[in-house]
Motif scaffolding. Structure first.
Motif, PDB file in Angstrom:
ATOM      1  N   LEU A  46       0.835  -1.207   0.000  1.00 52.14           N
ATOM      2  CA  LEU A  46       0.000   0.000   0.000  1.00 52.14           C
ATOM      3  C   LEU A  46       0.870   1.258   0.000  1.00 52.14           C
ATOM      4  CD1 LEU A  46      -2.857  -1.151   2.427  1.00 52.14           C
ATOM      5  CD2 LEU A  46      -2.854  -1.143  -0.061  1.00 52.14           C
TER       6      LEU A  46
ATOM      7  N   TYR B  85      -9.742  -5.497  -4.348  1.00 50.74           N
ATOM      8  CA  TYR B  85      -8.873  -5.510  -3.163  1.00 50.74           C
ATOM      9  C   TYR B  85      -8.188  -4.157  -2.977  1.00 50.74           C
ATOM     10  CZ  TYR B  85      -9.324 -10.599  -3.465  1.00 50.74           C
ATOM     11  OH  TYR B  85      -9.816 -11.864  -3.520  1.00 50.74           O
TER      12      TYR B  85
ATOM     13  N   MET C  98     -11.273  -2.672  -0.843  1.00 50.60           N
ATOM     14  CA  MET C  98     -10.958  -3.335   0.427  1.00 50.60           C
ATOM     15  C   MET C  98      -9.904  -2.550   1.202  1.00 50.60           C
ATOM     16  SD  MET C  98     -10.430  -7.408   0.891  1.00 50.60           S
ATOM     17  CE  MET C  98      -8.665  -7.541   1.056  1.00 50.60           C
ATOM     18  N   SER C  99      -8.971  -1.948   0.473  1.00 49.70           N
ATOM     19  CA  SER C  99      -7.888  -1.259   1.189  1.00 49.70           C
ATOM     20  C   SER C  99      -8.347   0.066   1.797  1.00 49.70           C
ATOM     21  CB  SER C  99      -6.695  -1.036   0.266  1.00 49.70           C
ATOM     22  OG  SER C  99      -6.878   0.106  -0.529  1.00 49.70           O
TER      23      SER C  99
ATOM     24  N   TYR D 255      -1.452 -10.579   2.562  1.00 45.24           N
ATOM     25  CA  TYR D 255      -1.947  -9.208   2.712  1.00 45.24           C
ATOM     26  C   TYR D 255      -2.453  -8.949   4.138  1.00 45.24           C
ATOM     27  CZ  TYR D 255      -5.167  -5.246   1.957  1.00 45.24           C
ATOM     28  OH  TYR D 255      -5.837  -4.059   2.044  1.00 45.24           O
TER      29      TYR D 255
ATOM     30  N   ILE E  92      -4.247 -13.270   0.140  1.00 50.72           N
ATOM     31  CA  ILE E  92      -4.938 -12.669   1.283  1.00 50.72           C
ATOM     32  C   ILE E  92      -4.209 -12.980   2.587  1.00 50.72           C
ATOM     33  CG2 ILE E  92      -7.082 -12.728   2.648  1.00 50.72           C
ATOM     34  CD1 ILE E  92      -7.301 -10.997   0.163  1.00 50.72           C
TER      35      ILE E  92
ATOM     36  N   PHE F 259      -8.137  -0.780   5.573  1.00 46.30           N
ATOM     37  CA  PHE F 259      -7.029  -1.684   5.265  1.00 46.30           C
ATOM     38  C   PHE F 259      -6.774  -2.733   6.342  1.00 46.30           C
ATOM     39  CE2 PHE F 259      -3.604  -0.261   8.022  1.00 46.30           C
ATOM     40  CZ  PHE F 259      -4.047   0.974   8.435  1.00 46.30           C
TER      41      PHE F 259
ATOM     42  N   TRP G   7      -9.111  -4.605   7.400  1.00 48.08           N
ATOM     43  CA  TRP G   7     -10.102  -5.645   7.119  1.00 48.08           C
ATOM     44  C   TRP G   7      -9.730  -6.391   5.841  1.00 48.08           C
ATOM     45  CZ3 TRP G   7     -13.902  -6.365   3.191  1.00 48.08           C
ATOM     46  CH2 TRP G   7     -14.872  -7.329   3.499  1.00 48.08           C
ATOM     47  N   PHE G   8     -10.039  -7.679   5.831  1.00 51.35           N
ATOM     48  CA  PHE G   8      -9.800  -8.446   4.600  1.00 51.35           C
ATOM     49  C   PHE G   8     -10.811  -9.573   4.498  1.00 51.35           C
ATOM     50  CE2 PHE G   8      -7.127  -9.981   8.015  1.00 51.35           C
ATOM     51  CZ  PHE G   8      -7.373 -11.347   8.024  1.00 51.35           C
TER      52      PHE G   8
END
Lengths: 445, 451
Positions: free
Chosen positions: A137, A220, A224-225, B313, B310, A228, A230-231
């Motif tokens: 990121l 993503y 999603m970021s 990440y 994932i 950040f 959370w995933f």
């Protein structure tokens, strides 16, 4: 429906020649673009303390319309890969959606200016030592990736479109040389059609691979970021499946309007609308299935870093009504109404349902983006706008103001989408007249 | 139509004769194969009996790996059971005509695979004589099963799937059984008369039959998704690293269809050759099935890569550790088997030349079957062996008893399939006739031999 057979579609379609977009239509598009991008420009660059409103709207609409465009193209590619006959009459209508991807490229490039307003991670200077996100990121790297994902879709999509449209253009020119420009290097329909079909099929496969990969990564990275911490591994898959839903539902509306505009409705039989209805219905169920599969795992696991994302949307009074609206609009109403064969058979009855689904997916993208972007630091319970020098949005209890800005900006995107769509479709034969499967598609009852 | 171009090299009149030839008196090779199957089944039964006598200790299962080969087998067989309903129901709704020649055997395979899978919870509970405690029923002690447990959801999901698949299968058989009835004699005629439920080929019956078939297809379609989704939640709703993933449900469903289709091909290639059914089961059918494997295989590969991405990440040290260990740790071989067989070997199918070479295709599907078994082993064992606390880590090695039971399960599955092909038509007579050019003269033209 009568059992007469149509064999005149090549002549009829090629005799139409390239069409011109009407002045009124252009004016409407121009007005929409003016309103939408003025709103974005004002909020993102001129307003003080409300930049994020503009950037949320821009990100939201960039994401929604990019995926809508990419999905339109993937529906055409799916038809080609599966060698289906049913949708051949409307394949060009689906393909034309892909033209917007050029504009998407511009939008994601511009998005680089909004990173600091949208993404909390862009302000983090010291990441934990073991963090992989620290490298992933980074603003520049992130921006480059977004451009890359869309560029891949553009390149592969354009190759697919090239081999799809070339034989139609050539055939139309053979039929009506006065109306259609010649195609460079044209070797005659008999040779070209077979050759182009093979190449088109190959690029359709490539596009069907590129689409889920690129859209997943966009989901993503772009969405999603925003939150950040959370995933969800399914997030990418869920997003591209939802995009395909919009591809089918938008095609219901496009087919109806473009069929009438170009007077080719007689070639588009009722079963085509029935099939489009069934596909929209099917993907509606898949959407709910994938949502449920995510929610169940997160709810049951009940881990703080996962559950917060759901709690924000399901329980915060600011977002809850919109989350409910999304569920009703994307799933419940289209599901209940879509059970009826009668409603699916006609665009006049299923069109409104498809429109509802489309709007609800737009809202779904909003509910994925806005709460994450709005909260600056959920751990501390401090909203972004509560930063020094900005108005205190922590007191906000309604998301209406955010949605209104989003809707204004959406107008601009709709205008560009319409313009890009017509720029593509109006200059090409509106049906895939050279396609060997078109005959089966036209003459089905 | 594509189906016309590819498929029709047989005449309407010879369909019944050719397909019902599989029901004729078995040849010695059939008995030989059956004897081998029964011997393998004997190994399985003996292993299970030994386990019952000595206790669960003879299996390699122990803390922390309480789920090993048995649950691997269970998930594997449930997965195998997915292709049948996919082919029968989903491809029916998609009007994919290539399913006509293969759906019957695939459906039968579904039933037998689920029957096989259903053995494993019984084997795994240890004290099988009290397995009925798993069934929720009102009782004086007010002891209830845990409805919040995904294991119980699994019981319901699999029972529903089995029930609907079995009914769907039986309904599909009715016209064909009626056709056998018309040719059978003696006891066989009585049995087939009973099973055909009075079907007489009238227009009236066909109308209702087709409506009912479509209805069941629609009902069975969501079950294809639901069953393996629920199986996946046996793992995913826990917070075990490597299991707790939102992706599991569609990932398991795609994997199930992937392995199921591979098993269908593994069985149909020798079947076609043994019974000389080359003109009904053409290269085109195998090409189409291969394409479905390419699609589901791509989804499986996408899922593997997404899991790894994932985990990386997430910055969650436990997730990262488990996925690192799968590749480089003690369970590296199962991982390599999984990845190699499911992601690398199927890439060969992207070559049309290879996927239309049935010998090559057969070998590839066997690799996929092996790879999918190892996928489940990889997921189950590696996560349990090295959960959060290093102090509780443990090394699991399957025992010969578990291998014996696994061999037995394969033989149990094949035993049912071998019995099936001798008692029922393994291809649907009626649906094959639908795609053949109908006769224009004689009785058949008036519908007297509609089936």
């Amino acid at each position: 429906m009568g059992h007469h057979h149509h064999t005149d579609y090549v002549d009829v379609v090629s005799a139409k020649g390239p069409a011109k977009v009407g002045g009124a239509t252009l004016a409407v598009f121009a007005l929409m673009i003016l309103i939408g991008f003025s709103a974005f420009g004002y909020f993102a660059f001129l307003s003080e303390g409300k930049e994020r409103l503009g950037w949320i709207a821009f990100l939201h609409n960039t994401y929604f319309f990019t995926l809508l465009s990419a999905a339109g193209l993937v529906t055409a590619a799916i038809m080609q890969v599966t060698r289906s006959h049913w949708g051949r009459t409307i394949k060009r209508f689906a393909e034309a959606s892909g033209n917007f991807l050029w504009f998407s490229l511009l939008c994601v490039a511009l998005l680089g200016l909004g990173i600091e307003h949208l993404y909390e991670w862009s302000h983090i200077t010291e990441w934990p030592s073991h963090s992989n996100k620290a490298g992933w990121l980074q603003s520049g790297f992130w921006w480059g990736r977004q451009v890359l994902w869309v560029a891949v879709l553009v390149v592969v999509g354009q190759m697919f479109l090239k081999w799809s449209t070339r034989p139609d253009m050539g055939l139309a020119h053979e039929k009506n040389p006065d109306l259609w420009n010649s195609v460079s290097g044209w070797r005659g329909a008999a040779t070209e059609i077979e050759d182009c079909q093979a190449k088109q099929s190959k690029w359709a496969v490539f596009y069907c691979i590129a689409f889920p990969v690129c859209v997943s990564m966009m989901a993503y990275d772009m969405i999603m970021s925003l939150d950040f911490r959370w995933f969800s591994a399914m997030f990418g898959g869920w997003n591209f499946t939802t995009a395909i839903l919009t591809g089918w539902s938008s095609l219901v509306l496009i087919t109806y309007f473009m069929g009438q505009r170009f007077e080719v409705s007689k070639y588009i039989s009722k079963p085509v609308f029935h099939d489009l209805g069934k596909l929209t219905f099917g993907f509606t169920i898949v959407w709910c299935y994938l949502l449920f599969a995510q929610v169940l795992v997160i709810w049951y696991g009940n881990l703080p870093h996962e559950a917060g994302f759901l709690l924000t949307r399901f329980q915060d009074p600011m977002w809850q009504p919109w989350a409910i609206a999304v569920f009703l609009g994307v799933f419940l109403f289209p599901f209940i109404l879509g059970l009826s064969k009668h409603l699916k058979m006609s665009p006049t009855t299923f069109g409104p349902i498809a429109l509802l689904s489309l709007c609800a997916v737009w809202l779904e993208r909003f509910i994925l983006i806005a709460p994450s972007a709005w909260y600056f630091n959920r751990e501390k319970g401090v909203y972004w706008s509560a930063l020094p020098g900005t108005e205190n949005a922590a007191e906000a209890t309604s998301a209406i103001s955010i949605i209104l800005v989003d809707m204004l900006v959406a107008l601009g995107f709709m205008g560009v989408f319409g313009l890009m769509y017509t720029m593509f479709l109006y200059k090409r034969p509106v049906m895939v007249i050279s396609d060997p499967r078109l005959d089966m598609g036209v003459n089905r009852h | 139509m594509d189906v016309k171009i590819h498929e029709i090299n047989f005449s309407y009149g010879e369909i019944t004769k050719d397909i019902l030839r599989t029901l004729e008196k078995p040849r010695p090779t059939y008995w030989l194969m059956m004897a081998m199957i029964v011997a393998g089944l004997g190994i399985g039964v003996a292993s299970w009996m030994y386990q019952i006598k000595e206790g669960m200790g003879v299996a390699g299962l122990n803390h922390p790996v309480g789920w090993g080969v048995y649950i691997t087998d269970f998930v594997f067989w449930v997965g195998i059971g997915h292709a049948g309903t996919l082919i029968s129901a989903i491809l029916f709704l998609f009007r994919a005509k290539w399913r006509n020649a293969i759906f019957r055997s695939a459906e039968a395979m579904t039933i037998f695979a689920v029957l096989t899978a259903a053995l494993f919870p019984l084997i795994h509970v240890g004290r099988v004589w009290v397995a009925w405690w798993l069934i929720p029923y009102p009782n004086q002690r007010e002891l209830w099963v845990n409805f919040r447990s995904p294991l119980l959801w699994d019981v319901f999901a699999i029972n529903t799937y089995f029930s609907v698949s079995a009914i769907f299968f039986c309904i599909g058989l009715i016209p064909d059984v009626a056709a056998i009835r018309d040719k059978a004699k003696g006891m066989r005629k009585k049995i087939y008369t009973f099973m055909s439920l009075g079907f007489d080929n009238s227009n009236h019956q066909w109308r209702h039959y087709m409506a009912g078939y479509g209805f069941f297809a629609a009902l069975a379609t969501p079950l294809v998704l639901s069953v393996h989704s629920v199986v996946s939640w046996d793992f995913a709703v826990s917070i075990v690293p490597g299991w707790h993933s939102t992706l599991f449900a569609p990932y398991f469903v795609a994997g199930a269809v992937f392995s199921g289709m591979a098993m269908v091909i593994t069985i149909l290639i020798p079947f076609r050759s043994i019974f000389n059914l080359e003109k009904y089961l053409t290269i085109w059918h195998f090409d189409m099935m291969s394409r479905l494997i390419m699609l589901t295989g791509s989804i499986v590969t996408y899922s593997y890569l997404t899991e790894y991405f994932i985990a990386w990440y997430s910055d969650d040290v436990f997730e990262i550790f488990i996925f690192h260990e799968r590749v480089f740790g003690k369970y590296q071989i199962p991982f390599l088997m999984m990845f190699g067989c499911n992601c690398v070997v199927p890439l060969l199918l992207w070559s049309r030349k290879l996927r239309t070479n049935l010998k090559v295709l057969w070998v590839i599907t066997i690799f996929i079957n092996i790879g999918m078994w190892f996928e489940r082993f990889n997921i189950i064992v590696s996560s349990l062996a090295q959960e959060y606390d290093p102090f509780s880590w443990g090394w699991y090695v399957p025992s010969w008893v578990e291998f014996g039971v696994t061999i037995g399960s394969f033989c149990w599955f094949f035993m049912w399939f071998f019995l099936f092909i001798k008692f029922f038509p393994s291809m649907a007579l009626t649906e094959m006739k639908e795609i053949a050019d109908p006769p224009v003269t004689g009785d058949a033209a008036h519908g007297k031999e509609a089936a």
